[in-house]
Design a protein around this motif. Structure first.
Motif, mmCIF file in Angstrom:
data_model
loop_
_atom_site.group_PDB
_atom_site.id
_atom_site.type_symbol
_atom_site.label_atom_id
_atom_site.label_comp_id
_atom_site.label_asym_id
_atom_site.label_seq_id
_atom_site.Cartn_x
_atom_site.Cartn_y
_atom_site.Cartn_z
ATOM 1 N N ASP A 42 -21.038 103.381 2.703
ATOM 2 C CA ASP A 42 -21.642 102.415 3.614
ATOM 3 C C ASP A 42 -20.600 101.557 4.326
ATOM 4 O O ASP A 42 -20.921 100.719 5.135
ATOM 5 C CB ASP A 42 -22.631 101.497 2.877
ATOM 6 N N TYR A 43 -19.315 101.714 4.014
ATOM 7 C CA TYR A 43 -18.246 101.006 4.689
ATOM 8 C C TYR A 43 -18.350 99.499 4.546
ATOM 9 O O TYR A 43 -17.775 98.759 5.321
ATOM 10 C CB TYR A 43 -18.202 101.357 6.189
ATOM 11 N N ASN A 44 -19.066 98.991 3.584
ATOM 12 C CA ASN A 44 -19.125 97.564 3.330
ATOM 13 C C ASN A 44 -18.792 97.291 1.879
ATOM 14 O O ASN A 44 -19.416 96.480 1.215
ATOM 15 C CB ASN A 44 -20.502 97.002 3.671
ATOM 16 N N LYS A 321 -5.035 88.028 6.641
ATOM 17 C CA LYS A 321 -4.761 88.474 5.272
ATOM 18 C C LYS A 321 -5.659 89.644 4.872
ATOM 19 O O LYS A 321 -6.808 89.464 4.505
ATOM 20 C CB LYS A 321 -4.937 87.310 4.294
ATOM 21 N N GLY A 322 -5.110 90.862 4.952
ATOM 22 C CA GLY A 322 -5.844 92.046 4.534
ATOM 23 C C GLY A 322 -7.019 92.404 5.411
ATOM 24 O O GLY A 322 -7.904 93.147 4.998
ATOM 25 N N ARG A 323 -7.052 91.875 6.627
ATOM 26 C CA ARG A 323 -8.189 92.135 7.514
ATOM 27 C C ARG A 323 -7.711 92.720 8.834
ATOM 28 O O ARG A 323 -6.559 92.559 9.221
ATOM 29 C CB ARG A 323 -8.959 90.842 7.806
ATOM 30 N N MET A 324 -8.633 93.380 9.530
ATOM 31 C CA MET A 324 -8.372 93.833 10.880
ATOM 32 C C MET A 324 -9.190 92.977 11.837
ATOM 33 O O MET A 324 -10.417 92.949 11.762
ATOM 34 C CB MET A 324 -8.725 95.299 11.067
ATOM 35 N N ILE A 325 -8.510 92.261 12.722
ATOM 36 C CA ILE A 325 -9.189 91.341 13.628
ATOM 37 C C ILE A 325 -9.806 92.108 14.792
ATOM 38 O O ILE A 325 -9.146 92.930 15.435
ATOM 39 C CB ILE A 325 -8.215 90.271 14.155
ATOM 40 N N ASP A 326 -11.058 91.809 15.067
ATOM 41 C CA ASP A 326 -11.756 92.434 16.188
ATOM 42 C C ASP A 326 -11.554 91.628 17.463
ATOM 43 O O ASP A 326 -11.302 92.178 18.535
ATOM 44 C CB ASP A 326 -13.242 92.548 15.859
ATOM 45 N N ARG A 327 -11.648 90.296 17.355
ATOM 46 C CA ARG A 327 -11.480 89.447 18.537
ATOM 47 C C ARG A 327 -11.238 88.010 18.112
ATOM 48 O O ARG A 327 -11.596 87.605 17.000
ATOM 49 C CB ARG A 327 -12.713 89.499 19.443
ATOM 50 N N ILE A 328 -10.607 87.235 19.002
ATOM 51 C CA ILE A 328 -10.492 85.787 18.823
ATOM 52 C C ILE A 328 -11.772 85.201 19.398
ATOM 53 O O ILE A 328 -12.065 85.381 20.580
ATOM 54 C CB ILE A 328 -9.260 85.204 19.534
ATOM 55 N N LYS A 329 -12.513 84.497 18.575
ATOM 56 C CA LYS A 329 -13.854 84.062 18.962
ATOM 57 C C LYS A 329 -13.885 82.670 19.572
ATOM 58 O O LYS A 329 -14.638 82.404 20.518
ATOM 59 C CB LYS A 329 -14.754 84.118 17.726
ATOM 60 N N ALA A 330 -13.086 81.732 19.023
ATOM 61 C CA ALA A 330 -13.138 80.348 19.499
ATOM 62 C C ALA A 330 -11.853 79.620 19.127
ATOM 63 O O ALA A 330 -11.238 79.904 18.095
ATOM 64 C CB ALA A 330 -14.345 79.613 18.903
ATOM 65 N N VAL A 331 -11.468 78.658 19.994
ATOM 66 C CA VAL A 331 -10.288 77.819 19.755
ATOM 67 C C VAL A 331 -10.646 76.385 20.102
ATOM 68 O O VAL A 331 -11.322 76.132 21.110
ATOM 69 C CB VAL A 331 -9.087 78.274 20.616
ATOM 70 N N SER A 332 -10.197 75.429 19.265
ATOM 71 C CA SER A 332 -10.442 74.011 19.538
ATOM 72 C C SER A 332 -9.182 73.205 19.242
ATOM 73 O O SER A 332 -8.501 73.451 18.235
ATOM 74 C CB SER A 332 -11.597 73.487 18.682
ATOM 75 N N TYR A 350 -13.553 89.497 12.118
ATOM 76 C CA TYR A 350 -12.810 90.618 11.554
ATOM 77 C C TYR A 350 -13.772 91.739 11.188
ATOM 78 O O TYR A 350 -14.964 91.517 10.953
ATOM 79 C CB TYR A 350 -11.967 90.198 10.341
ATOM 80 N N ILE A 351 -13.251 92.953 11.167
ATOM 81 C CA ILE A 351 -14.085 94.136 10.966
ATOM 82 C C ILE A 351 -14.317 94.382 9.486
ATOM 83 O O ILE A 351 -13.378 94.444 8.693
ATOM 84 C CB ILE A 351 -13.421 95.359 11.617
ATOM 85 N N THR A 352 -15.584 94.499 9.093
ATOM 86 C CA THR A 352 -15.931 94.774 7.693
ATOM 87 C C THR A 352 -16.272 96.241 7.475
ATOM 88 O O THR A 352 -16.227 96.721 6.342
ATOM 89 C CB THR A 352 -17.141 93.930 7.263
ATOM 90 N N GLY A 353 -16.641 96.940 8.535
ATOM 91 C CA GLY A 353 -17.010 98.341 8.357
ATOM 92 C C GLY A 353 -17.591 98.926 9.620
ATOM 93 O O GLY A 353 -17.529 98.345 10.695
ATOM 94 N N ALA A 356 -23.557 103.968 11.921
ATOM 95 C CA ALA A 356 -23.909 104.867 13.016
ATOM 96 C C ALA A 356 -24.145 104.140 14.333
ATOM 97 O O ALA A 356 -24.276 104.771 15.379
ATOM 98 C CB ALA A 356 -25.154 105.679 12.649
ATOM 99 N N HIS A 357 -24.201 102.806 14.305
ATOM 100 C CA HIS A 357 -24.456 102.035 15.523
ATOM 101 C C HIS A 357 -23.230 101.258 15.991
ATOM 102 O O HIS A 357 -23.301 100.533 16.975
ATOM 103 C CB HIS A 357 -25.619 101.068 15.298
ATOM 104 N N GLY A 358 -22.121 101.380 15.305
ATOM 105 C CA GLY A 358 -20.913 100.681 15.730
ATOM 106 C C GLY A 358 -20.277 99.909 14.594
ATOM 107 O O GLY A 358 -20.568 100.132 13.419
ATOM 108 N N ILE A 359 -19.413 98.946 14.947
ATOM 109 C CA ILE A 359 -18.699 98.186 13.927
ATOM 110 C C ILE A 359 -19.531 97.008 13.439
ATOM 111 O O ILE A 359 -20.438 96.535 14.112
ATOM 112 C CB ILE A 359 -17.351 97.674 14.452
ATOM 113 N N GLU A 360 -19.197 96.540 12.244
ATOM 114 C CA GLU A 360 -19.795 95.338 11.677
ATOM 115 C C GLU A 360 -18.685 94.319 11.461
ATOM 116 O O GLU A 360 -17.572 94.667 11.044
ATOM 117 C CB GLU A 360 -20.494 95.659 10.361
#
Length: 410
Positions: A42-44, A321-332, A350-353, A356-360
């Motif tokens: 299940d990639y999670n 740390k041990g993650r793959m970043i999908d996008r920078i979402k917000a900066v303040s 960050y990508i968790t898995g 069949a419908h794409g990334i989570e």
């Protein structure tokens, strides 16, 4: 399962048989046995696809092993072999050892070669990267990415020693060794190849021995729209980069590889001790093709050609740390601990898995606290607490949580 429709049809036929009840029972037993023994991923599982690094147990997010993931992988695909990165075009085997000059000798340069600046992609005084498209450049079935050493022949610059960097499949009539083609579903990708080596926001990458099969999909149709096979990409990048003039001790410019600027989360701002600067958010794709991670810089606020544009490189982002970043979402930019300095809050996804419908994805937050000497530092235990308690979904969540903490930055 992939063969559910077939089983349903079989069951309908069995009902019509005089001895249908007995056979139906046998089919149900066999079906249950097959379901219980099949390997369904299940990639999670709490690991990234590339690092197998154990994620923090926040105790906050619900288990996302959703029903939609059940049909992602119906069986256990065999391990990748070098031959999985081979393709066939015009009855010619294409692999990492393909002789580009031989292909050109057999097929020539296709229509549009000269009109498209001889396939030029990028280059310098030593090398040029270019594409060789067949049957033409207007509507290609396949693109060969080539790196050539530039040589002088008389008074003319020509392509000298050349090799195949990568191949891009552009037409659904061409398949990979395992039968994948453009137009196939993301579910089929996972059925054929299993767990990817790398997951990005629009592609799954399968890697072995420096070879990379990148399968890109359309997020709207959830179907494959490009298949890109890298044979000698790392070698070509190193060669081309080594031929570029780089001033000794110069800082890297994030406009250059391996950084990709996230312009929607890059800002002109005024910071204590720095004055007016550009805060630059980037994503860095590691040379090893392992993890896409976030990197942040302060840059000179000038459009002029400045020798060293980068003023400051921020410490490692907590979310890496041990993650793959999908996008920078917000900066303040905000003084969080009331010490007169400007702190910076960052939230990324960050990508968790993948299913069949794409990334989570899930959010991860990190804070840079400014010190009296104008540089920045992190408080890993505070970052950990923010994310473990789930106060990381919005900037307001982070700021409210931190405002209740006692923070002392040395």
């Amino acid at each position: 399962m992939a063969n559910d429709d077939y089983k349903l049809e079989m069951r309908k036929k069995m009902y019509r048989q005089s001895y249908g009840y007995l056979i139906m029972m046998l089919v149900m037993i066999l079906t249950l046995t097959a379901c219980s023994s099949s390997s369904i991923h299940d990639y999670n599982s709490g690991e990234t696809a590339t690092t197998k690094t154990k994620q923090e147990d926040t105790g906050y997010y619900p288990d996302k092993k959703a029903d939609k993931a059940k049909n992602v992988i119906s069986d256990d695909p065999k391990l990748l072999q070098d031959e999985d990165f081979e393709i066939s075009y015009r009855s010619h085997k294409i692999d990492k050892n393909t002789d580009i000059k031989e292909l050109i000798h057999k097929w020539g340069y296709s229509e549009g070669f000269e009109a498209n600046n001889r396939g030029y992609c990028s280059g310098n005084g030593t090398y040029r990267r270019w594409s060789l498209s067949y049957p033409n450049y207007e509507d290609p079935e396949i693109d060969f990415v080539v790196l050539s050493k530039i040589e002088l022949e008389g008074e003319e610059l020509v392509d000298g020693e050349s090799y195949l960097v990568a191949v891009s499949l552009e037409n659904p009539k061409f398949k990979t060794k395992r039968g994948l083609k453009i137009g196939d579903t993301l579910g089929k990708v996972l059925q054929l190849y299993g767990q990817p080596s790398t997951i990005t926001n629009r592609s799954l990458v399968y890697s072995k021995n420096g070879l990379h099969l990148s399968i890109n999909w359309d997020t709207k149709t959830e179907k494959v729209n490009n298949i890109f096979i890298e044979y000698n990409m790392e070698k070509s990048v190193k060669q081309q980069r080594s031929a570029d003039y780089v001033e000794e001790d110069a800082q890297p410019d994030p406009d250059l590889e391996p950084y990709t600027i996230q312009r929607e989360q890059s800002f002109t701002t005024t910071l204590n001790g720095w004055g007016e600067v550009k805060f630059i958010s980037t994503l860095k794709d590691e040379d090893t093709n392992d993890l896409i991670q976030a990197k942040f810089f302060l840059e000179v606020n000038s459009d002029k050609n400045v020798g060293n544009k980068i003023l400051y490189e921020f410490p490692e982002f907590y979310g890496n740390k041990g993650r793959m970043i999908d996008r920078i979402k917000a900066v303040s930019f905000k003084d969080l601990n009331q010490d007169g300095c400007t702190d910076i809050v960052i939230i990324a996804d960050y990508i968790t898995g993948v299913n069949a419908h794409g990334i989570e994805t899930l959010p991860v937050a990190g804070i840079y606290f400014q010190k009296k000497d104008k540089t920045y530092t992190t408080l890993p235990e505070l970052d950990k607490s923010i994310n473990q308690t789930g106060h990381n979904r919005t900037l307001q969540n982070v700021i409210q949580y931190v405002s209740k903490q006692r923070i002392n930055v040395q």
